[in-house]
Write a protein that holds these residues in place. Structure first.
Motif, mmCIF file in Angstrom:
data_model
loop_
_atom_site.group_PDB
_atom_site.id
_atom_site.type_symbol
_atom_site.label_atom_id
_atom_site.label_comp_id
_atom_site.label_asym_id
_atom_site.label_seq_id
_atom_site.Cartn_x
_atom_site.Cartn_y
_atom_site.Cartn_z
ATOM 1 N N VAL A 26 77.957 45.385 -12.740
ATOM 2 C CA VAL A 26 76.758 45.563 -13.922
ATOM 3 C C VAL A 26 77.578 46.120 -15.163
ATOM 4 N N ALA A 27 78.440 47.202 -14.803
ATOM 5 C CA ALA A 27 79.148 47.702 -15.905
ATOM 6 C C ALA A 27 79.996 46.719 -16.852
ATOM 7 N N HIS A 28 80.616 45.784 -16.001
ATOM 8 C CA HIS A 28 81.477 44.869 -16.683
ATOM 9 C C HIS A 28 80.541 43.757 -17.756
ATOM 10 N N VAL A 29 79.503 43.368 -16.832
ATOM 11 C CA VAL A 29 78.959 42.571 -17.816
ATOM 12 C C VAL A 29 78.017 43.046 -18.944
ATOM 13 N N ALA A 30 77.709 44.238 -18.754
ATOM 14 C CA ALA A 30 76.997 45.194 -19.777
ATOM 15 C C ALA A 30 77.989 45.063 -20.977
ATOM 16 N N ALA A 31 79.129 45.474 -20.714
ATOM 17 C CA ALA A 31 80.316 45.654 -21.700
ATOM 18 C C ALA A 31 80.558 44.395 -22.479
ATOM 19 N N GLU A 32 80.404 43.377 -21.820
ATOM 20 C CA GLU A 32 80.953 41.999 -22.570
ATOM 21 C C GLU A 32 79.677 41.398 -23.271
ATOM 22 N N MET A 33 78.246 42.034 -22.832
ATOM 23 C CA MET A 33 77.050 41.501 -23.529
ATOM 24 C C MET A 33 76.979 42.487 -24.566
ATOM 25 N N GLY A 34 77.470 43.557 -24.813
ATOM 26 C CA GLY A 34 77.181 44.288 -25.924
ATOM 27 C C GLY A 34 76.174 45.337 -25.723
ATOM 28 N N ILE A 35 75.935 45.651 -24.307
ATOM 29 C CA ILE A 35 74.574 46.338 -24.137
ATOM 30 C C ILE A 35 75.269 47.470 -23.208
ATOM 31 N N SER A 36 74.272 48.503 -23.165
ATOM 32 C CA SER A 36 74.368 49.808 -22.285
ATOM 33 C C SER A 36 74.365 49.601 -20.805
ATOM 34 N N ARG A 37 75.055 50.297 -20.107
ATOM 35 C CA ARG A 37 74.540 50.011 -18.719
ATOM 36 C C ARG A 37 72.945 50.361 -18.151
ATOM 37 N N PRO A 38 72.739 51.415 -18.528
ATOM 38 C CA PRO A 38 71.194 51.784 -18.196
ATOM 39 C C PRO A 38 70.399 50.669 -18.817
ATOM 40 N N THR A 39 70.522 49.886 -19.890
ATOM 41 C CA THR A 39 69.564 48.797 -20.086
ATOM 42 C C THR A 39 69.944 47.384 -19.283
#
Length: 318
Positions: A26-39
């Motif tokens: 989840v952390a990798h996907v959040a980073a590449e989509m420009g959103i936070s991990r909690p979101t």
């Protein structure tokens, strides 16, 4: 509701879920989509608990509002508004509330504008619109003083205009408005007698038939004598195979579409400029009606002229 710069729309949330389901952290996907991990975790949780429907936007309104004004107090606010027609600045001190709180209560109950209310009873006016053209035709007559040659008080001034106006008489503008499309037809006559009203209705039916409204089912009028008692009016209705309907006494809002048309008639034709003769004003009526039916934008029609509503309905029912 997603704003125009939102990182995640409904499509983006689906993409987030698909990438996480493929086994990626989840952390990798959040980073590449420009959103936070909690979101990212929030949308994954919603998807797991609610499925596809969990990815759509939902209201941000809280489930509970502990400090909301109590129901009895809101009822008192509404009662003062409907019975006394008081505004927020007067209701507030009576009930010990701020004007802004009273305004929010009135808005919540649809009472924030006096135009929404029937003045005699204080009841909220129920708006209606028929489903198809020709289902209901509103008919009414507007009386206007004739203009003397050379102009009245708008051209000559108040004192001089009053002197030239004596014994000029009145014009009677007979109007018919289709409830669904707002398509309008008007004629100027020297009276509002039964024979005149009946002949007008027949010509109005011909006008509407030429514009695709071939069947008039009901005709709504006020309680004037020609519409209630005359044989000529009843015969005209019978010839059209239409049913006559009367408004409730002292309830002009029932016939509100033609009443509103009368107001537009005054603002955009009769009083839009000074006329130097009665004939000049009468001649300008045809131009006004053409603009009203073919070009004038109507807020009730989504900014379109009446003829577009007629054409749309013709395509729908053919």
């Amino acid at each position: 509701m997603s704003h125009r710069n939102a990182r995640l729309t409904v499509h983006g949330r689906r993409l987030l879920v698909e990438r996480v389901r493929s086994g990626r952290p989840v952390a990798h996907v959040a980073a590449e989509m420009g959103i936070s991990r909690p979101t990212a975790h929030k949308w994954i949780r919603r998807w797991r608990s609610e499925g596809e429907s969990g990815l759509t936007d939902r209201s941000s309104r809280p489930h509970r509002t502990p400090h909301r004004t109590s129901a009895p107090t809101e009822a008192r606010v509404c009662r003062l508004r409907q019975d006394r027609k008081f505004g927020p600045a007067r209701i507030g001190p009576i009930l010990g509330l701020s004007a802004s709180t009273v305004h929010r209560i009135l808005t919540r109950h649809g009472l924030n504008r006096l135009a929404f209310l029937d003045r005699p009873t204080g009841q909220v006016i129920r708006r209606y619109e028929r489903d198809r053209p020709g289902e209901l035709l509103h008919v009414d007559v507007k009386k206007l003083g004739r203009i003397p040659d050379g102009g009245g008080h708008k051209v000559l001034g108040r004192q001089a205009g009053r002197a030239t106006r004596s014994n000029m008489g009145f014009d009677y503008i007979h109007s018919a408005v289709d409830d669904h499309s707002r398509l309008a037809y008007s004629e100027i006559h020297p009276d509002e007698k039964a024979d005149t009203c009946a002949a007008f209705l027949r010509r109005a039916a011909t006008f509407f038939a030429q514009h695709g409204i071939t069947r008039i089912e009901r005709v709504l009028t006020d309680n004037a004598w020609p519409y209630r008692k005359s044989f000529a009016w009843r015969q005209a209705l019978a010839d059209l195979d239409a049913t006559g309907k009367l408004t409730r006494a002292y309830r002009p809002q029932t016939n509100g579409k033609v009443e509103r048309f009368n107001r537009t008639l005054l603002d955009e034709w009769a009083y839009i400029r000074p006329y130097t003769s009665n004939d000049e004003r009468s001649t300008a009526l045809d131009s006004f009606l053409h603009d009203y039916n073919y070009h004038r934008c109507h807020t009730a029609l989504g900014g379109q002229p009446p003829i577009s509503r007629v054409n749309n309905a013709a395509g729908q029912y053919t």
